[in-house]
Scaffold this motif. Structure first.
Motif, PDB file in Angstrom:
ATOM      1  N   THR A  82       0.860  -1.180   0.000  1.00  0.00           N
ATOM      2  CA  THR A  82       0.000   0.000   0.000  1.00  0.00           C
ATOM      3  C   THR A  82       0.895   1.227   0.000  1.00  0.00           C
ATOM      4  N   GLY A  83       0.646   2.154  -0.908  1.00  0.00           N
ATOM      5  CA  GLY A  83       1.418   3.377  -0.928  1.00  0.00           C
ATOM      6  C   GLY A  83       2.565   3.350  -1.925  1.00  0.00           C
ATOM      7  N   SER A  84       3.290   4.442  -1.995  1.00  0.00           N
ATOM      8  CA  SER A  84       4.409   4.611  -2.919  1.00  0.00           C
ATOM      9  C   SER A  84       5.677   4.921  -2.125  1.00  0.00           C
ATOM     10  N   CYS A  85       6.822   4.800  -2.801  1.00  0.00           N
ATOM     11  CA  CYS A  85       8.085   5.081  -2.105  1.00  0.00           C
ATOM     12  C   CYS A  85       9.175   5.393  -3.114  1.00  0.00           C
ATOM     13  N   THR A  86      10.275   5.916  -2.594  1.00  0.00           N
ATOM     14  CA  THR A  86      11.487   6.140  -3.361  1.00  0.00           C
ATOM     15  C   THR A  86      12.581   5.252  -2.798  1.00  0.00           C
ATOM     16  N   VAL A  87      13.257   4.527  -3.682  1.00  0.00           N
ATOM     17  CA  VAL A  87      14.366   3.657  -3.267  1.00  0.00           C
ATOM     18  C   VAL A  87      15.646   4.252  -3.840  1.00  0.00           C
ATOM     19  N   THR A  88      16.571   4.606  -2.953  1.00  0.00           N
ATOM     20  CA  THR A  88      17.806   5.271  -3.353  1.00  0.00           C
ATOM     21  C   THR A  88      18.997   4.388  -3.017  1.00  0.00           C
ATOM     22  N   THR A  89      19.837   4.130  -4.000  1.00  0.00           N
ATOM     23  CA  THR A  89      21.107   3.431  -3.783  1.00  0.00           C
ATOM     24  C   THR A  89      22.241   4.350  -4.224  1.00  0.00           C
ATOM     25  N   ASP A  90      23.469   3.880  -4.092  1.00  0.00           N
ATOM     26  CA  ASP A  90      24.610   4.696  -4.524  1.00  0.00           C
ATOM     27  C   ASP A  90      24.546   5.013  -6.011  1.00  0.00           C
ATOM     28  N   ALA A  91      24.001   4.059  -6.790  1.00  0.00           N
ATOM     29  CA  ALA A  91      24.049   4.199  -8.239  1.00  0.00           C
ATOM     30  C   ALA A  91      22.720   4.597  -8.873  1.00  0.00           C
ATOM     31  N   ARG A  92      21.597   4.299  -8.223  1.00  0.00           N
ATOM     32  CA  ARG A  92      20.303   4.477  -8.868  1.00  0.00           C
ATOM     33  C   ARG A  92      19.275   5.044  -7.891  1.00  0.00           C
ATOM     34  N   ILE A  93      18.251   5.691  -8.458  1.00  0.00           N
ATOM     35  CA  ILE A  93      17.084   6.116  -7.696  1.00  0.00           C
ATOM     36  C   ILE A  93      15.857   5.560  -8.406  1.00  0.00           C
ATOM     37  N   PHE A  94      15.013   4.854  -7.678  1.00  0.00           N
ATOM     38  CA  PHE A  94      13.798   4.267  -8.243  1.00  0.00           C
ATOM     39  C   PHE A  94      12.573   4.897  -7.582  1.00  0.00           C
ATOM     40  N   GLU A  95      11.704   5.463  -8.400  1.00  0.00           N
ATOM     41  CA  GLU A  95      10.442   6.010  -7.908  1.00  0.00           C
ATOM     42  C   GLU A  95       9.360   4.939  -8.108  1.00  0.00           C
ATOM     43  N   LEU A  96       8.873   4.382  -7.017  1.00  0.00           N
ATOM     44  CA  LEU A  96       7.860   3.340  -7.096  1.00  0.00           C
ATOM     45  C   LEU A  96       6.481   3.956  -6.875  1.00  0.00           C
ATOM     46  N   GLU A  97       5.669   3.898  -7.921  1.00  0.00           N
ATOM     47  CA  GLU A  97       4.327   4.477  -7.854  1.00  0.00           C
ATOM     48  C   GLU A  97       3.440   3.728  -6.870  1.00  0.00           C
ATOM     49  N   GLY A  98       3.667   2.422  -6.739  1.00  0.00           N
ATOM     50  CA  GLY A  98       2.916   1.631  -5.776  1.00  0.00           C
ATOM     51  C   GLY A  98       1.456   1.463  -6.146  1.00  0.00           C
ATOM     52  N   ARG A  99       0.609   1.327  -5.133  1.00  0.00           N
ATOM     53  CA  ARG A  99      -0.814   1.056  -5.353  1.00  0.00           C
ATOM     54  C   ARG A  99      -1.595   1.391  -4.091  1.00  0.00           C
ATOM     55  N   THR A 100      -2.904   1.421  -4.212  1.00  0.00           N
ATOM     56  CA  THR A 100      -3.740   1.743  -3.056  1.00  0.00           C
ATOM     57  C   THR A 100      -3.988   0.536  -2.170  1.00  0.00           C
ATOM     58  N   GLY A 101      -3.724  -0.660  -2.677  1.00  0.00           N
ATOM     59  CA  GLY A 101      -3.899  -1.872  -1.894  1.00  0.00           C
ATOM     60  C   GLY A 101      -3.661  -3.088  -2.758  1.00  0.00           C
ATOM     61  N   VAL A 102      -3.513  -4.245  -2.134  1.00  0.00           N
ATOM     62  CA  VAL A 102      -3.120  -5.443  -2.869  1.00  0.00           C
ATOM     63  C   VAL A 102      -4.216  -5.976  -3.784  1.00  0.00           C
ATOM     64  N   PHE A 103      -5.479  -5.613  -3.527  1.00  0.00           N
ATOM     65  CA  PHE A 103      -6.568  -6.062  -4.393  1.00  0.00           C
ATOM     66  C   PHE A 103      -6.865  -5.060  -5.515  1.00  0.00           C
ATOM     67  N   ALA A 104      -6.160  -3.915  -5.515  1.00  0.00           N
ATOM     68  CA  ALA A 104      -6.459  -2.850  -6.463  1.00  0.00           C
ATOM     69  C   ALA A 104      -5.723  -3.008  -7.780  1.00  0.00           C
ATOM     70  N   SER A 105      -4.476  -3.445  -7.732  1.00  0.00           N
ATOM     71  CA  SER A 105      -3.668  -3.522  -8.948  1.00  0.00           C
ATOM     72  C   SER A 105      -2.368  -4.239  -8.640  1.00  0.00           C
ATOM     73  N   VAL A 106      -1.638  -4.571  -9.689  1.00  0.00           N
ATOM     74  CA  VAL A 106      -0.240  -4.957  -9.488  1.00  0.00           C
ATOM     75  C   VAL A 106       0.551  -3.687  -9.200  1.00  0.00           C
ATOM     76  N   THR A 107       1.820  -3.844  -8.863  1.00  0.00           N
ATOM     77  CA  THR A 107       2.648  -2.686  -8.537  1.00  0.00           C
ATOM     78  C   THR A 107       3.987  -2.773  -9.243  1.00  0.00           C
ATOM     79  N   ASP A 108       4.622  -1.635  -9.393  1.00  0.00           N
ATOM     80  CA  ASP A 108       6.020  -1.644  -9.789  1.00  0.00           C
ATOM     81  C   ASP A 108       6.858  -1.990  -8.562  1.00  0.00           C
ATOM     82  N   PHE A 109       8.131  -2.307  -8.762  1.00  0.00           N
ATOM     83  CA  PHE A 109       8.972  -2.756  -7.654  1.00  0.00           C
ATOM     84  C   PHE A 109      10.426  -2.499  -8.002  1.00  0.00           C
ATOM     85  N   ALA A 110      11.297  -2.693  -7.027  1.00  0.00           N
ATOM     86  CA  ALA A 110      12.735  -2.540  -7.240  1.00  0.00           C
ATOM     87  C   ALA A 110      13.449  -3.806  -6.792  1.00  0.00           C
TER      88      ALA A 110
END
Length: 305
Positions: A61-89
């Protein structure tokens, strides 16, 4: 004697530090599979060191930013597990990452211990996640195939989600994957993490009691050589560990859709997911040919790919 208390982790009983759930190979008593469930309040961040394991950052549930030394990933996420699939890192071993969320949310961090580290940190777009409908009739369910051999590269880690409409059975027929048999079966430890749709009163079952009993609920059961007996009523936030043995079905109570996240890993270097049905119940698959897929599937917002 039942092993349910050992392998069924009710919500909150395995919380540790920042994690609502912390399962490591050490705490589970096995070698490879792990799972952490992380709640972030609005504006909060969490530092993750992957160590000797590879990880996914998978928004529940929700979105997040994942930051490493080399990359930054913006994860749009979702409103809940029954709502949609999600992007991931994906995060390889020996990675330092910061997971932050402006609005807050709930995030799964499945992991697998591995001696290999040939892959880099990567983004998994939700558009590339295959959504599969399996079974039919009362065994109809939906599987979101995030990190499987044919869908996303990893060293050892296997991750998918299963969504079961209320009243249906999934993880059925009972099956196992605890022996390495070429082209037949893989050796994989498995974690089930559950959520139940609704008002908080919903429940499901994992585990069919021993064969001498007449009732049929879900169960994990072993052999004379490797005994295990787990029958668990599960609610949102519960987790079940499956070190070996036949397991299934997972049963969604009528009126309450059931979700579970599957995390698997094992010693095999070919990263295969091969299962073997219990011969006593495998015939059930032949009945699906004459039944229709449950018309409640796919869940809203999810399309078969």
């Amino acid at each position: 004697m039942s092993d349910t208390s050992k392998y069924h982790l009710p919500r909150g009983t395995s919380a540790d530090g920042p994690y609502d759930l912390l399962v490591t190979p050490e705490s589970a008593g096995w070698g490879y599979s792990g799972l952490r469930i992380l709640t972030l309040r609005p504006g909060q961040a969490h530092a993750l060191s992957t160590g000797d394991s590879e990880f996914l950052v998978l928004p529940l549930t929700g979105s997040c930013t994942v930051t490493t030394d080399a990359r930054i990933f913006e994860l749009e996420g979702r409103t809940g597990v029954f709502a949609s699939v999600t992007d991931f890192a994906y995060l390889p071993p020996e990675t330092e990452a910061l997971i932050s969320s402006a609005q807050g949310g709930l995030f799964a961090l499945p992991s697998a211990r591995t001696e290999r580290s040939s892959l880099s940190a990567r983004y998994g777009p939700k558009e590339d996640v295959p959504v599969e409908l399996r079974g039919s009739g009362a065994c109809s369910r939906q599987v979101n195939n995030y990190c499987l051999p044919a869908t996303f590269d990893a060293e050892q880690l296997l991750v998918c989600e299963v969504l079961t409409p209320g009243g249906n059975w999934s993880s059925y027929p009972p099956h196992k994957h605890d022996e390495a048999r070429q082209d037949v079966e893989s050796e994989l430890e498995e974690i089930y993490y559950f959520q139940v749709a609704g008002d908080g009163n919903g429940f499901g079952y994992l585990g069919v009691p021993p064969r001498e009993r007449s009732r049929a609920w879900g169960r994990v059961y072993g052999t004379a050589e490797r005994p295990i007996d787990v029958l668990a009523e599960v609610r949102s936030g519960d987790t079940v560990l499956i070190p070996h043995g036949w397991h299934g079905p997972s049963i969604a109570a009528p009126g309450y859709d059931l979700y579970y996240l599957n995390v698997m890993a094992g010693p095999g270097q070919d990263r295969a997911w091969l299962i073997c049905d219990d011969p006593a119940h495998g015939w059930v698959r032949t009945t699906w040919e004459s039944q229709d897929m449950d018309d409640r599937l796919p869940f809203e917002g999810l399309t078969q790919r």
